[in-house]
Design a protein around this motif. Structure first.
Motif, PDB file in Angstrom:
ATOM      1  N   GLN A  50       0.836  -1.207   0.000  1.00  0.00           N
ATOM      2  CA  GLN A  50       0.000   0.000   0.000  1.00  0.00           C
ATOM      3  C   GLN A  50       0.871   1.258   0.000  1.00  0.00           C
ATOM      4  O   GLN A  50       0.592   2.217  -0.722  1.00  0.00           O
ATOM      5  CB  GLN A  50      -0.931   0.005   1.220  1.00  0.00           C
ATOM      6  N   ALA A  51       1.919   1.260   0.814  1.00  0.00           N
ATOM      7  CA  ALA A  51       2.819   2.416   0.884  1.00  0.00           C
ATOM      8  C   ALA A  51       3.476   2.664  -0.470  1.00  0.00           C
ATOM      9  O   ALA A  51       3.600   3.808  -0.914  1.00  0.00           O
ATOM     10  CB  ALA A  51       3.875   2.197   1.968  1.00  0.00           C
ATOM     11  N   SER A  52       3.873   1.599  -1.146  1.00  0.00           N
ATOM     12  CA  SER A  52       4.502   1.711  -2.459  1.00  0.00           C
ATOM     13  C   SER A  52       3.552   2.344  -3.475  1.00  0.00           C
ATOM     14  O   SER A  52       3.947   3.213  -4.249  1.00  0.00           O
ATOM     15  CB  SER A  52       4.944   0.323  -2.938  1.00  0.00           C
ATOM     16  N   GLN A  53       2.295   1.936  -3.458  1.00  0.00           N
ATOM     17  CA  GLN A  53       1.311   2.493  -4.394  1.00  0.00           C
ATOM     18  C   GLN A  53       1.022   3.960  -4.082  1.00  0.00           C
ATOM     19  O   GLN A  53       0.876   4.786  -4.986  1.00  0.00           O
ATOM     20  CB  GLN A  53       0.021   1.670  -4.376  1.00  0.00           C
TER      21      GLN A  53
ATOM     22  N   LEU B 263       3.902   6.066  -5.308  1.00  0.00           N
ATOM     23  CA  LEU B 263       3.788   6.253  -6.752  1.00  0.00           C
ATOM     24  C   LEU B 263       2.818   7.389  -7.072  1.00  0.00           C
ATOM     25  O   LEU B 263       3.111   8.272  -7.877  1.00  0.00           O
ATOM     26  CB  LEU B 263       3.327   4.951  -7.413  1.00  0.00           C
ATOM     27  N   THR B 264       1.680   7.394  -6.405  1.00  0.00           N
ATOM     28  CA  THR B 264       0.676   8.448  -6.601  1.00  0.00           C
ATOM     29  C   THR B 264       1.236   9.816  -6.234  1.00  0.00           C
ATOM     30  O   THR B 264       0.990  10.800  -6.926  1.00  0.00           O
ATOM     31  CB  THR B 264      -0.580   8.142  -5.752  1.00  0.00           C
ATOM     32  N   ASN B 265       2.014   9.882  -5.150  1.00  0.00           N
ATOM     33  CA  ASN B 265       2.561  11.158  -4.676  1.00  0.00           C
ATOM     34  C   ASN B 265       3.675  11.707  -5.561  1.00  0.00           C
ATOM     35  O   ASN B 265       3.967  12.901  -5.506  1.00  0.00           O
ATOM     36  CB  ASN B 265       3.075  11.021  -3.238  1.00  0.00           C
ATOM     37  N   ILE B 266       4.309  10.857  -6.368  1.00  0.00           N
ATOM     38  CA  ILE B 266       5.441  11.301  -7.178  1.00  0.00           C
ATOM     39  C   ILE B 266       5.093  11.503  -8.644  1.00  0.00           C
ATOM     40  O   ILE B 266       5.591  12.425  -9.285  1.00  0.00           O
ATOM     41  CB  ILE B 266       6.618  10.303  -7.064  1.00  0.00           C
ATOM     42  N   ARG B 267       4.244  10.694  -9.205  1.00  0.00           N
ATOM     43  CA  ARG B 267       4.078  10.624 -10.665  1.00  0.00           C
ATOM     44  C   ARG B 267       3.677  11.929 -11.338  1.00  0.00           C
ATOM     45  O   ARG B 267       4.007  12.131 -12.502  1.00  0.00           O
ATOM     46  CB  ARG B 267       3.120   9.501 -11.042  1.00  0.00           C
TER      47      ARG B 267
ATOM     48  N   PRO C 265      10.264   1.487  -4.263  1.00  0.00           N
ATOM     49  CA  PRO C 265      10.004   2.306  -5.450  1.00  0.00           C
ATOM     50  C   PRO C 265       9.890   1.500  -6.747  1.00  0.00           C
ATOM     51  O   PRO C 265       9.925   2.069  -7.843  1.00  0.00           O
ATOM     52  CB  PRO C 265      11.233   3.224  -5.491  1.00  0.00           C
ATOM     53  N   GLU C 266       9.740   0.174  -6.667  1.00  0.00           N
ATOM     54  CA  GLU C 266       9.756  -0.634  -7.884  1.00  0.00           C
ATOM     55  C   GLU C 266       8.596  -0.326  -8.833  1.00  0.00           C
ATOM     56  O   GLU C 266       8.780  -0.372 -10.057  1.00  0.00           O
ATOM     57  CB  GLU C 266       9.821  -2.120  -7.542  1.00  0.00           C
ATOM     58  N   SER C 267       7.427   0.030  -8.325  1.00  0.00           N
ATOM     59  CA  SER C 267       6.329   0.405  -9.232  1.00  0.00           C
ATOM     60  C   SER C 267       6.670   1.725  -9.941  1.00  0.00           C
ATOM     61  O   SER C 267       6.302   1.927 -11.100  1.00  0.00           O
ATOM     62  CB  SER C 267       4.998   0.508  -8.485  1.00  0.00           C
TER      63      SER C 267
ATOM     64  N   LEU D 154      17.906  16.024  -5.343  1.00  0.00           N
ATOM     65  CA  LEU D 154      17.929  14.873  -4.437  1.00  0.00           C
ATOM     66  C   LEU D 154      16.643  14.849  -3.619  1.00  0.00           C
ATOM     67  O   LEU D 154      16.342  15.815  -2.915  1.00  0.00           O
ATOM     68  CB  LEU D 154      19.127  14.950  -3.499  1.00  0.00           C
ATOM     69  N   ILE D 155      15.906  13.758  -3.727  1.00  0.00           N
ATOM     70  CA  ILE D 155      14.646  13.609  -2.995  1.00  0.00           C
ATOM     71  C   ILE D 155      14.685  12.292  -2.228  1.00  0.00           C
ATOM     72  O   ILE D 155      14.948  11.231  -2.809  1.00  0.00           O
ATOM     73  CB  ILE D 155      13.430  13.636  -3.943  1.00  0.00           C
ATOM     74  N   GLY D 156      14.444  12.372  -0.931  1.00  0.00           N
ATOM     75  CA  GLY D 156      14.409  11.175  -0.102  1.00  0.00           C
ATOM     76  C   GLY D 156      13.042  10.525  -0.146  1.00  0.00           C
ATOM     77  O   GLY D 156      12.022  11.216  -0.211  1.00  0.00           O
ATOM     78  N   LEU D 157      13.022   9.198  -0.111  1.00  0.00           N
ATOM     79  CA  LEU D 157      11.774   8.435  -0.077  1.00  0.00           C
ATOM     80  C   LEU D 157      11.705   7.672   1.244  1.00  0.00           C
ATOM     81  O   LEU D 157      12.695   7.077   1.668  1.00  0.00           O
ATOM     82  CB  LEU D 157      11.703   7.443  -1.244  1.00  0.00           C
ATOM     83  N   ALA D 158      10.532   7.692   1.871  1.00  0.00           N
ATOM     84  CA  ALA D 158      10.409   7.045   3.182  1.00  0.00           C
ATOM     85  C   ALA D 158       8.958   6.732   3.506  1.00  0.00           C
ATOM     86  O   ALA D 158       8.035   7.268   2.896  1.00  0.00           O
ATOM     87  CB  ALA D 158      10.976   7.959   4.272  1.00  0.00           C
ATOM     88  N   HIS D 159       8.784   5.884   4.485  1.00  0.00           N
ATOM     89  CA  HIS D 159       7.471   5.677   5.100  1.00  0.00           C
ATOM     90  C   HIS D 159       7.238   6.853   6.052  1.00  0.00           C
ATOM     91  O   HIS D 159       8.184   7.353   6.668  1.00  0.00           O
ATOM     92  CB  HIS D 159       7.451   4.384   5.918  1.00  0.00           C
TER      93      HIS D 159
END
Length: 194
Positions: free
Chosen positions: A25-28, A31-35, A58-60, A161-166
Motif C-alpha cells: 500500500q505504501a509503495s502504491q 507512486l501516486t505522490n510522485i508521478r 520504489p519498484e512500481s 535529491l529527494i528522499g523516499l520514506a514511510h
C-alpha cells in the motif's frame, strides 16, 4: 550507545515491522505522490534503489519510468573509492549481483555508468527524516560523499535529491553535520516535506 545509533536502530525496526500488505500500500501511495510532480515528469535520467531492510519500495515507480521512456539507474558500490557510489543503467534484463551488504545491484560494467552530476533526479532511501528535510542514512555516508560536490559554493548544481520514506520514519528533529548533503524534499506514502 549514542542517540543516533539508537534512533537508527529504532526506525529500522519500525519499518521492518510493516506487513507485506502495508508495504505494498505504501509503495502504491508513493507512486501516486510522485508521478505528477514536475521534477519527476521533466527528469529523463533518474537514479533510484531497490528496497532493503524495510525501505519504502520504489519498484512500481521504476516500472512507470520504463513505460515513460525514462532511463533508470541504480547505485553500485564504487570499486575503488571508499563509501562512494556509481550509477549504472537498470532495465528488466540487467544482470544483478549482491554487494558486500547483501543488496542487489547491477553487475558493474565500468563504461556503462552515469556520473552523479549528470543525473536529473535522485530518489534515495533514508532511515529517518524531519520536517526540515534533514536525512539520516544507514551511517556509511555513501550518498553524502557521492554528492558532496553539491555543497561546494561554485560546484555543479547536479541532480535534485529527494528522499523516499514511510511516514513512520519521521522524527521531530534530526541533528545535522557539516558533511550532510541537504535534500530538496522528502516524499512519503502520505506527505511531502518541506
Amino acid at each position: 550507545m549514542n542517540n543516533r545509533k539508537q534512533l537508527r536502530q529504532h526506525i529500522r525496526t519500525l519499518r521492518r515491522s510493516l506487513t507485506p500488505r502495508q508495504q505494498q500500500q505504501a509503495s502504491q501511495l508513493l507512486l501516486t505522490n510522485i508521478r505528477h510532480r514536475t521534477d519527476f515528469r521533466r527528469a529523463k535520467n533518474i537514479a533510484m534503489y531497490l528496497p532493503n531492510d524495510g525501505e519504502i519500495n520504489p519498484e512500481s515507480l521504476i516500472r512507470l519510468c520504463w513505460k515513460l521512456g525514462k532511463r533508470v539507474y541504480l547505485p553500485v558500490l564504487h570499486p575503488v573509492l571508499h563509501n562512494r557510489l556509481w550509477f549504472v543503467p537498470y532495465t528488466a534484463k540487467t544482470d544483478m549481483i549482491k554487494n558486500i551488504y547483501g543488496i542487489k545491484e547491477p553487475k558493474l560494467i565500468p563504461h556503462h555508468r552515469r556520473a552523479a552530476w549528470a543525473l536529473d533526479l535522485v530518489l534515495l532511501p533514508l532511515v529517518a527524516f524531519d520536517e526540515k528535510g534533514n536525512r539520516m542514512g544507514m551511517g556509511g555516508g555513501y550518498y553524502d560523499r557521492t554528492f558532496s560536490f553539491k555543497a561546494l559554493r561554485k560546484g555543479l548544481a547536479g541532480p535534485k535529491l529527494i528522499g523516499l520514506a514511510h511516514e513512520i520514519q519521521k522524527v521531530k528533529e534530526l541533528p545535522t553535520e557539516n558533511w550532510d548533503i541537504p535534500l530538496s524534499s522528502i516524499i512519503t506514502d502520505t506527505n511531502s516535506y518541506p
